[in-house]
Design an enzyme around this catalytic site. Structure first.
Site, PDB file in Angstrom:
ATOM      1  N   ALA A  63      -4.110  -1.012  -0.641  1.00  0.00           N
ATOM      2  CA  ALA A  63      -3.914  -2.061  -1.573  1.00  0.00           C
ATOM      3  C   ALA A  63      -3.329  -1.715  -2.588  1.00  0.00           C
ATOM      4  CB  ALA A  63      -5.513  -2.421  -1.997  1.00  0.00           C
ATOM      5  N   GLY A 104      -6.394   0.655   2.119  1.00  0.00           N
ATOM      6  CA  GLY A 104      -6.359  -0.510   2.898  1.00  0.00           C
ATOM      7  C   GLY A 104      -5.173  -0.272   4.223  1.00  0.00           C
ATOM      8  N   GLU A 107      -7.472   0.813   6.853  1.00  0.00           N
ATOM      9  CA  GLU A 107      -8.403  -0.292   7.318  1.00  0.00           C
ATOM     10  C   GLU A 107      -7.548  -1.337   8.007  1.00  0.00           C
ATOM     11  OE1 GLU A 107      -9.591  -0.804   2.958  1.00  0.00           O
ATOM     12  OE2 GLU A 107     -11.639  -0.753   3.812  1.00  0.00           O
ATOM     13  N   GLU A 127     -10.458   5.961  -1.296  1.00  0.00           N
ATOM     14  CA  GLU A 127     -11.033   4.820  -2.413  1.00  0.00           C
ATOM     15  C   GLU A 127     -11.847   5.491  -3.174  1.00  0.00           C
ATOM     16  OE1 GLU A 127     -10.187   4.093   0.604  1.00  0.00           O
ATOM     17  OE2 GLU A 127      -9.650   1.966   1.207  1.00  0.00           O
TER      18      GLU A 127
HETATM   19  C1  3H9 Z   1      -7.496   0.053  -1.419  1.00  0.00           C
HETATM   20  O1  3H9 Z   1      -6.702   0.314  -0.599  1.00  0.00           O
HETATM   21  C2  3H9 Z   1      -8.716  -0.658  -1.383  1.00  0.00           C
HETATM   22  C3  3H9 Z   1      -9.059  -1.320  -0.135  1.00  0.00           C
HETATM   23  O2  3H9 Z   1     -10.164  -0.456   0.397  1.00  0.00           O
HETATM   24  C4  3H9 Z   1      -9.849  -2.676  -0.210  1.00  0.00           C
HETATM   25  C5  3H9 Z   1      -8.888  -3.776  -0.854  1.00  0.00           C
HETATM   26  C6  3H9 Z   1      -9.264  -5.129  -0.725  1.00  0.00           C
HETATM   27  N1  3H9 Z   1      -0.639   0.872  -5.484  1.00  0.00           N
HETATM   28  O3  3H9 Z   1       1.760   8.913  -5.951  1.00  0.00           O
HETATM   29  P1  3H9 Z   1       3.598   8.803  -5.627  1.00  0.00           P
HETATM   30  C7  3H9 Z   1       2.765   3.935  -6.957  1.00  0.00           C
HETATM   31  S1  3H9 Z   1      -7.439   1.083  -2.991  1.00  0.00           S
HETATM   32  C8  3H9 Z   1       0.096   0.418  -6.560  1.00  0.00           C
HETATM   33  O4  3H9 Z   1       4.297   9.376  -6.964  1.00  0.00           O
HETATM   34  P2  3H9 Z   1       3.813  10.201  -3.391  1.00  0.00           P
HETATM   35  C9  3H9 Z   1       2.634   5.027  -7.916  1.00  0.00           C
HETATM   36  O5  3H9 Z   1       1.963   4.898  -8.914  1.00  0.00           O
HETATM   37  C10 3H9 Z   1      -5.971   2.100  -2.662  1.00  0.00           C
HETATM   38  N2  3H9 Z   1       0.925   1.501  -6.614  1.00  0.00           N
HETATM   39  O6  3H9 Z   1       4.114   9.093  -4.451  1.00  0.00           O
HETATM   40  C11 3H9 Z   1       4.131   5.420  -8.122  1.00  0.00           C
HETATM   41  O7  3H9 Z   1       4.589   4.485  -8.941  1.00  0.00           O
HETATM   42  P3  3H9 Z   1       5.546   4.955 -10.238  1.00  0.00           P
HETATM   43  C12 3H9 Z   1      -6.366   3.368  -1.865  1.00  0.00           C
HETATM   44  C13 3H9 Z   1       0.906   2.473  -5.888  1.00  0.00           C
HETATM   45  O8  3H9 Z   1       4.649  10.291  -2.405  1.00  0.00           O
HETATM   46  C14 3H9 Z   1       4.734   5.138  -6.707  1.00  0.00           C
HETATM   47  O9  3H9 Z   1       3.653   4.381  -6.128  1.00  0.00           O
HETATM   48  N3  3H9 Z   1      -5.110   4.115  -1.782  1.00  0.00           N
HETATM   49  C15 3H9 Z   1      -0.167   2.819  -4.976  1.00  0.00           C
HETATM   50  O10 3H9 Z   1       3.684  11.624  -4.376  1.00  0.00           O
HETATM   51  C16 3H9 Z   1       4.805   6.653  -5.988  1.00  0.00           C
HETATM   52  O11 3H9 Z   1       3.578   7.245  -5.694  1.00  0.00           O
HETATM   53  C17 3H9 Z   1      -4.898   5.312  -2.531  1.00  0.00           C
HETATM   54  O12 3H9 Z   1      -5.715   5.433  -3.316  1.00  0.00           O
HETATM   55  C18 3H9 Z   1      -1.234   1.843  -4.759  1.00  0.00           C
HETATM   56  N4  3H9 Z   1      -1.940   2.009  -3.636  1.00  0.00           N
HETATM   57  O13 3H9 Z   1       2.168  10.027  -3.069  1.00  0.00           O
HETATM   58  C19 3H9 Z   1      -3.512   5.779  -2.453  1.00  0.00           C
HETATM   59  N5  3H9 Z   1       0.191   4.066  -4.518  1.00  0.00           N
HETATM   60  O14 3H9 Z   1       6.827   5.579  -9.406  1.00  0.00           O
HETATM   61  C20 3H9 Z   1      -2.884   6.010  -3.594  1.00  0.00           C
HETATM   62  C21 3H9 Z   1       1.246   4.620  -5.238  1.00  0.00           C
HETATM   63  O15 3H9 Z   1       5.918   3.765 -10.986  1.00  0.00           O
HETATM   64  N6  3H9 Z   1      -1.640   6.743  -3.590  1.00  0.00           N
HETATM   65  N7  3H9 Z   1       1.600   3.722  -6.130  1.00  0.00           N
HETATM   66  O16 3H9 Z   1       4.929   6.095 -10.991  1.00  0.00           O
HETATM   67  C22 3H9 Z   1      -1.648   7.915  -3.292  1.00  0.00           C
HETATM   68  O17 3H9 Z   1      -2.247   8.758  -3.329  1.00  0.00           O
HETATM   69  C23 3H9 Z   1      -0.059   8.318  -3.374  1.00  0.00           C
HETATM   70  O18 3H9 Z   1       0.719   7.250  -3.900  1.00  0.00           O
HETATM   71  C24 3H9 Z   1       0.702   8.675  -1.646  1.00  0.00           C
HETATM   72  C25 3H9 Z   1       1.973   9.041  -1.954  1.00  0.00           C
HETATM   73  C26 3H9 Z   1      -0.265   9.901  -1.146  1.00  0.00           C
HETATM   74  C27 3H9 Z   1       0.247   7.429  -0.963  1.00  0.00           C
END
Ligand code: 3H9
Length: 704
Positions: A63, A104, A107, A127
């Site tokens: 998400a 998500g 999911e 999450e």
């Molecule tokens: C969810 O899914 C809820 C659901 O269960 C239910 C919903 C109803 N959203 O980390 P990076 C941005 S909750 C928005 O440097 P990497 C990040 O801020 C979500 N933005 O890359 C950054 O922006 P900026 C559960 C996001 O390759 C840019 O993308 N998911 C999101 O080192 C690059 O990110 C998580 O908790 C997001 N979801 O790592 C995963 N994700 O360039 C969260 C990233 O402006 N994400 N951004 O600073 C991560 O853990 C890492 O980003 C990931 C990639 C491992 C995926």
């Protein structure tokens, strides 16, 4: 902006491509595009099945977290609506995963009728690290597919697993072999499903849940297992409740329970704090003067000068990241002792089952001990980790200047000395930077990167890059006495000492701080770090203290009594042989009471609230000065410093976020009150006063 969803045909299979850089977050435009693509394919009699895959470097990061605070996450089609549409599709939907598929982004695949993945794909539900539970069916479908215990482990830890493990567990149906094309394989799987007429759905599975119903004690045991690690956090327990609901209730009821729990967690202060930390970590990589095009040196070879506790720990950080490192000492005995300590640290990790004996040997093989100072000349980075003595450091940097490669990074691990003064002895101050590791260096995740007046953007950029490679959170700060971390620690520790002179005892203060969520209080921390270390720091700092300001001498007296903390079995507390559990010591209490008498202080009952506010607000106040002086670029950097350097509870978002959450005006008014009663150490910082007056927050503060 390009269209986030494309639709192509491969025979009778509709191939839907998600393309929402950088991480294919499931934002509203993407959800809308996917809903429409599915609807169009369902209406099209020539389409018999779908494949969903993504462009770019990953399937999806889940998400769009930025939508959580704007309400857009709740706009239709919501992720749960979209996922229901996929699961209920009468035409099979196969998902093709690569890179990362989390939140998500995991999911959605769970609701598809088959999952194909490239080996190495990271799949999971992180999450919980954002203070929420998976909110689009993850807690209901995952246990049905892989079993309750593996699902609990994945959901409650938040750690992703690789596709191979996911395949073993039954989450991934097919792994793509070398040379095969992911989408082609997925199309074949879709065609096979069409042919067989099968439409397997996770929601219909009950076999693995039935097993868990036979063991109702499983959940209590799991709660007990995580109790230490999850202390104070709400989300891990909420996750367990959701999985419990999956076992005990019909699918739709379980799903409704999960949704309710998700919505509650999402609006909690803990989740706001943890989301703040997520973005703070990414924000910290944006540093004034350093851009995406700034060149950086890729570090292939490192050297550490000094193999004491700090130097040895730093060498381990490199070895753990697969980077060969030389460690030097001036005497063989010290080198042997240092290497023995490193070996002992690794052996302890092997004994805990967290490292294989083979990996231990290959890491040790990357660490080369040497007495030959000049042998560091071929390193890309040299980190000096010798005793805190300016003359010694200057001598070392003069020698380094003579032998290091012109582009080598020359770093000092000083925790308080002036990096500019050290850099000035070299002919290339732009190559000099402070890299302040926290003890134990191989464990603590903070790396304070100290930018000297002349440090080049390339060196900073390389240091930031390095911090990620060695698994640290790098935070850039400027030069000042003690930099940001220790500078904020002093007023916190100092208030704790004044409070014991006024009537509290170390055990009360440590209890209050522990209950707030820190792993230990200031006195336990002092005993761990060593009261001799604190004493030496005071020798350096004390001469600069304006004499009208209050000073607490109890720590000096303990030092004079030879009570150096855990290392001597006695410090602020007493320790039994082989134990780290602090035991209150009447001898210390007598010393404290005597000191109060000598100072003419009538001891009083001190409330837990006062303890918390005096200690925490004093450090927030110092943080405000650090910001005002331009030592740190943003308040969230200070939050990271405290979370990763001193164990400030992550679910409270760090001290500056905490100050915003209790109200900057409240912090200011309380400091003013303390200042009137307790004197100048507690004088409100000008920035705190300004923000309180203007109704501002630290989060919104930017340097003028
Ligand atoms: C969810 O899914 C809820 C659901 O269960 C239910 C919903 C109803 N959203 O980390 P990076 C941005 S909750 C928005 O440097 P990497 C990040 O801020 C979500 N933005 O890359 C950054 O922006 P900026 C559960 C996001 O390759 C840019 O993308 N998911 C999101 O080192 C690059 O990110 C998580 O908790 C997001 N979801 O790592 C995963 N994700 O360039 C969260 C990233 O402006 N994400 N951004 O600073 C991560 O853990 C890492 O980003 C990931 C990639 C491992 C995926």
């Amino acid at each position: 902006m390009s269209d986030p969803v494309r639709f192509d045909r491969r025979g009778a299979v509709g191939v839907i491509t998600l393309d929402n850089p950088p991480v294919n977050a499931l934002s509203l435009p993407l959800r809308t595009g996917l809903r429409d693509a599915l609807a169009a394919g369902l209406d099209d009699p020539e389409i018999e099945a779908f494949v969903i895959h993504s462009a770019g470097r990953m399937f999806s990061a889940g998400a769009d977290i930025r939508e959580f605070d704007t309400g857009v996450a709740g706009e239709s089609p919501t992720l749960p609506e979209l996922i229901a549409q996929i699961e209920d599709s009468p035409k099979p939907v196969v998902v093709a995963l690569h890179g990362t598929a989390v939140g998500g982004g995991c999911e959605l695949p769970l609701a598809c009728h088959a999952r194909v993945a490239v080996p190495g794909t990271r799949i999971g539900l992180p999450e919980v690290t954002l203070g929420i539970v998976p909110g689009a069916g993850g807690t209901q479908r995952l246990p049905r597919l892989i079993g309750v215990l593996p699902a609990l482990e994945a959901i409650v830890s938040g750690k992703p697993m690789d596709a191979e493990r996911a395949h073993e567990l039954g989450l991934v149906d097919e792994l793509v072999m070398d040379g095969q094309d992911l989408v082609e394989v997925a199309v074949e799987v879709a065609e096979r499903l069409v042919e067989s007429g099968a439409l397997p759905k996770a929601r219909d599975r009950d076999d693995l849940l039935a097993e868990a119903r036979e063991q109702p004690e499983l959940f209590e045991q799991f709660r007990a297992k995580i109790a230490r690690r999850a202390r104070g956090f709400e989300a891990p327990y909420a996750c367990i409740e959701c999985v419990e609901a999956a076992v005990q209730r019909p699918f739709d009821e379980g799903l409704a329970f999960e949704r309710e729990t998700f919505v509650r967690c999402r609006s909690s202060l803990q989740s706001k704090a943890q989301r703040h930390v997520f973005f703070a970590e990414r924000e910290a990589r944006r540093v004034r003067g350093v851009g995406p095009d700034t060149a950086k040196l890729t570090i292939q070879r490192a050297a550490v000068l000094g193999c004491g506790t700090m130097g040895g720990g730093i060498a381990m950080c490199f070895a753990n990241a697969g980077i060969p490192v030389r460690v030097t000492e001036s005497e063989q005995a010290a080198l042997d002792r240092g290497m023995e300590k490193i070996r002992g640290n690794y052996a302890a990790t092997v004994a805990k089952g967290r490292l294989s004996a083979e990996d231990m040997e290959s890491r040790l093989a990357l660490i080369e001990p040497t007495l030959d100072f000049d042998s560091v000349s071929d390193a890309d980075i040299v980190i000096e980790a010798v005793f805190e003595d300016m003359a010694l450091k200057k001598d070392i940097f003069t020698r380094l200047d003579a032998i290091c490669r012109p582009d080598a990074i020359m770093a000092t691990n000083t925790s308080s000395l002036d990096v500019d003064e050290i850099a000035a002895v070299t002919s290339r101050p732009e190559q000099v930077v402070g890299l302040h590791f926290f003890s134990p260096a191989n464990v603590m995740r903070l790396l304070e990167i100290v930018r000297g007046e002349r440090t080049s953007p390339e060196v900073l950029s390389s240091a930031l890059d390095l911090s990620r490679r060695i698994g640290k959170v790098g935070v850039v700060v400027g030069v000042c006495d003690a930099f940001a971390a220790n500078r904020m620690l002093y007023p916190y520790a100092q208030q704790a000492q004044f409070l014991i002179e006024e009537g509290a005892l170390p055990e009360q203060i440590d209890r209050v701080i522990y209950e707030f969520g820190f792993p230990m209080g200031p006195f336990g921390l002092g005993d761990l770090a060593g009261l001799d270390v604190g004493w030496r720091v005071r020798q350096h700092r004390e001469p600069t203290r304006p004499k009208h300001l209050r000073y607490s001498s109890i720590a000096d007296r303990l030092y004079e009594m030879g009570r150096y903390g855990q290392k001597t079995g006695k410090g602020w507390f007493r320790y039994e042989e082989g134990s780290r559990a602090p035991i209150p010591d009447p001898e210390v209490e007598q010393l404290i009471v005597r000191t109060s008498e000598e100072l003419g202080i009538e001891r009083r009952d001190i409330s837990d609230e006062e303890i918390l506010e005096r200690c925490l607000f004093a450090l927030v106040n110092e943080g405000a000065r650090v910001l005002d002086e331009g030592i740190s670029e943003r308040a969230s950097d200070l939050d990271l410093i405290w979370i990763y350097g001193y164990g400030f509870p992550r679910y409270r978002g760090g001290p500056m976020f905490y100050a915003d959450s209790v109200g900057v005006d409240h912090v200011y008014a309380t400091m003013q009150r303390f200042h009137e009663v307790h004197g100048d150490w507690l004088e409100p910082a000008p920035l705190l006063e300004r923000l309180a007056r203007e109704g501002g927050t630290f989060a919104d503060w930017t340097p003028s």
